[in-house]
Design an enzyme around this catalytic site. Structure first.
Site, short mmCIF file in Angstrom:
data_model
loop_
_atom_site.label_atom_id
_atom_site.label_comp_id
_atom_site.label_asym_id
_atom_site.label_seq_id
_atom_site.Cartn_x
_atom_site.Cartn_y
_atom_site.Cartn_z
N SER A 112 -9.66 2.02 2.82
CA SER A 112 -8.70 2.76 1.86
C SER A 112 -7.91 1.86 1.30
CB SER A 112 -8.08 3.72 2.86
OG SER A 112 -7.23 3.13 3.70
N SER B 251 -9.89 -0.27 7.22
CA SER B 251 -9.45 -0.08 6.04
C SER B 251 -8.81 -1.42 5.22
CB SER B 251 -8.52 1.10 5.79
OG SER B 251 -8.96 2.39 5.40
N LYS C 68 0.81 -1.28 0.10
CA LYS C 68 -0.18 0.01 0.00
C LYS C 68 0.82 1.35 0.05
CE LYS C 68 -3.90 2.20 2.42
NZ LYS C 68 -4.57 1.85 3.72
N1 GLN Z 1 -12.98 4.60 6.38
C1 GLN Z 1 -12.50 4.86 7.40
C2 GLN Z 1 -12.01 6.17 7.21
O1 GLN Z 1 -12.45 7.00 6.50
C3 GLN Z 1 -11.28 3.96 7.97
C4 GLN Z 1 -10.27 4.36 7.14
C5 GLN Z 1 -8.93 3.49 7.49
O2 GLN Z 1 -9.03 2.44 8.12
N2 GLN Z 1 -7.86 3.92 7.12
O3 GLN Z 1 -11.60 6.71 8.30
#
Ligand code: GLN
Length: 486
Positions: free
Chosen positions: A153, A177, A78
């Site tokens: 994400s 995410s 990532k």
């Molecule tokens: N979707 C959640 C956010 O937007 C979690 C994102 C994540 O785990 N990095 O914060």
């Protein structure tokens, strides 16, 4: 044989028996990337040349009898994890040209283990999002249905594992995410206990929540990757000193005699009936395997989303203050402007709308006069959420639940409605607030053909239990063996 759909376990067997070489495997993966990227867009950077050089080195290591289970296996990382000499953008314009001078500790550990790095995976900007549509470089598409989001994400990473454009990936999870996109792409995603994996070189989003973990095609593969990346790191003061157990050995424990809790509050209003049916069918499988399923209550669940959306943006607003046009990354210097003009121009051109929204939310929650009412209060309620889990784990060995209230939604469907987007993580973020390990694994497909995941949450540092439950489920089902027709 489709080399690109091998599990790590299968590939490393073939490599050990010298039936394939890492160079052959890497070439097959690079071809697969070429064949799928136009439609999927899982990668932001592809490092083909370096990958082939690493594959050659891996083949030598294998020939010398010095190989481990990850030696010569092609993976993607990532783009929020620093990779020495390879651009690391965090999905943001502000880091478009940032080339880290060092590797994140977990990346260095994977390199030591013999990883072949194919490239860097697309993601929501600074890991803020649930669909990968917040990437400054264009959205990733779900390999199961190109009209659908892959989740986020870590959507580039999960889509890549599903598409066969890498054998495994490493993502990060602040509120869901790893697990939510794993669920949407029909792959395995494990968020370890807070502190289990070093975050040195992981670009910070919300420091009290962030954790990195494996994204794979099987639970056994997740155990192998976790084995390589877990453990204390003197460079990360939040990494835990706890000994790293033998995760692969834990796989065989099975679920017989385990008590698994089903949280009453996790079958939320608005949940897609197909998700509930799929997950309840998975519970029945676990029962047949000898687990005892009992209802548990996590009474403060309703507050989770509000607490997360104060704490995460507050920490983000502080962490992202470093992108100022001075130290590194984008620097926009308006003519005749002063220092403040530079900050303003750099940050307004460098950050996308969701990141700006989070910085504003977080700065507000931390500002004088509001701190106690927002950040202070949220921290107190966070303790209540953690206590809910602690009490549940007095009765059960692990918790099982859905991952996300719906299967993957359509690209574009929620981009203009942040609250709807945030709700996608309503069942995953409490796990981060409490610092617990959680995993998503494939449990079936919706009628539309979009994957649905099962979540397993364990007590602190009980990754072994989570993996054992997951492995038992996987052995009794074939969801993880299905691939999209891409
Ligand atoms: N979707 C959640 C956010 O937007 C979690 C994102 C994540 O785990 N990095 O914060």
């Amino acid at each position: 044989m489709d080399l690109h759909y091998l599990t790590i376990t299968q590939a490393s067997d073939l490599l050990a028996r010298r039936e394939i070489s890492s160079v052959e495997l890497t070439r097959a993966l690079l071809q697969r990337i070429e064949a799928t990227e136009e439609r999927v867009h899982a990668y932001l950077t592809i490092t083909a040349e370096q990958a082939l050089a690493q594959a050659e080195a891996a083949d030598q290591r294998i020939a010398a009898g010095e190989a481990g289970p990850l030696t010569g296996i092609p993976a993607g990382i990532k783009d929020v994890l620093c990779t020495r000499g390879v651009r690391t953008t965090c999905g943001s314009k502000i880091l478009e040209r940032f080339v880290p001078p060092y590797d994140a500790t977990l990346v260095a550990r994977l390199r030591d283990a013999g990883m072949v790095m194919l490239g860097k995976h697309n993601m929501d900007e600074f890991a803020m999002g649930s669909s990968t549509e917040n990437s400054a470089y264009g959205a990733t598409h779900n390999p199961w249905d190109l009209a659908a989001i892959p989740g986020g994400s870590s959507g580039g990473s999960t889509a890549s594992v599903a598409a066969g454009s890498c054998l495994y990936a490493v993502g990060t999870d602040t509120g869901g995410s790893i697990r939510q996109p794993a669920s949407h792409c029909g792959v395995v995603g494990l968020k370890p206990t807070y502190g289990r994996v070093s975050r040195y070189g992981l670009v910070a989003f919300a420091s009290s929540l962030d954790q990195a973990g494996p994204i794979t095609r099987s639970v056994a593969d997740a155990a192998m990757v976790l084995q390589a990346i877990a453990g204390h790191d003197p460079a990360d003061s939040t990494s835990a000193p706890n000994q790293v157990p033998d995760y692969r050995a834990a796989l065989a424990r099975g679920v017989k005699g385990l008590k698994l809790g089903v949280p009453r509050e996790y079958f939320v209003e608005g949940m897609d009936p197909e998700v509930e049916q799929t997950v309840r069918r998975a519970f029945a499988v676990l029962e047949e395997l000898g687990a005892e399923l009992v209802e548990v209550s996590l009474p403060h669940t309703d507050y989770g989303l509000a607490v997360y959306y104060i704490i995460a943006p507050a920490e983000a607003s502080s962490n992202l203050a470093r992108y100022d046009g001075v130290k590194y990354g984008l620097s926009v210097r308006p003519e005749d402007g002063d220092l403040l003009d530079m900050y303003y121009a750099t940050r307004s051109q460098g950050f996308g709308p969701e990141v700006v929204r989070r910085i504003m939310l977080g700065t507000y929650a931390l500002s004088a006069g509001y701190y106690d009412a927002y950040y202070g209060k949220a921290s107190a309620v966070r303790t209540l959420l953690a206590r809910d889990f602690a009490e549940a784990f007095e009765q059960v060995d692990a918790i099982v639940s859905p991952v996300s209230p719906t299967p993957a939604f359509d690209l574009g469907q929620k981009v203009d409605d942040p609250l709807q987007m945030y709700l996608s993580d309503v069942l995953t973020l409490a796990c981060n607030l409490a610092g617990l390990p959680g995993m998503s694994l494939p449990a079936g497909l919706s009628q539309q053909g979009r994957p649905i995941g099962l979540q397993i949450i364990g007590p602190h540092f009980a990754e072994e239990t989570v993996l054992a439950v997951g492995h038992a489920f996987e052995r009794a089902t074939d969801h993880h063996q299905q691939h999209p027709s891409l």
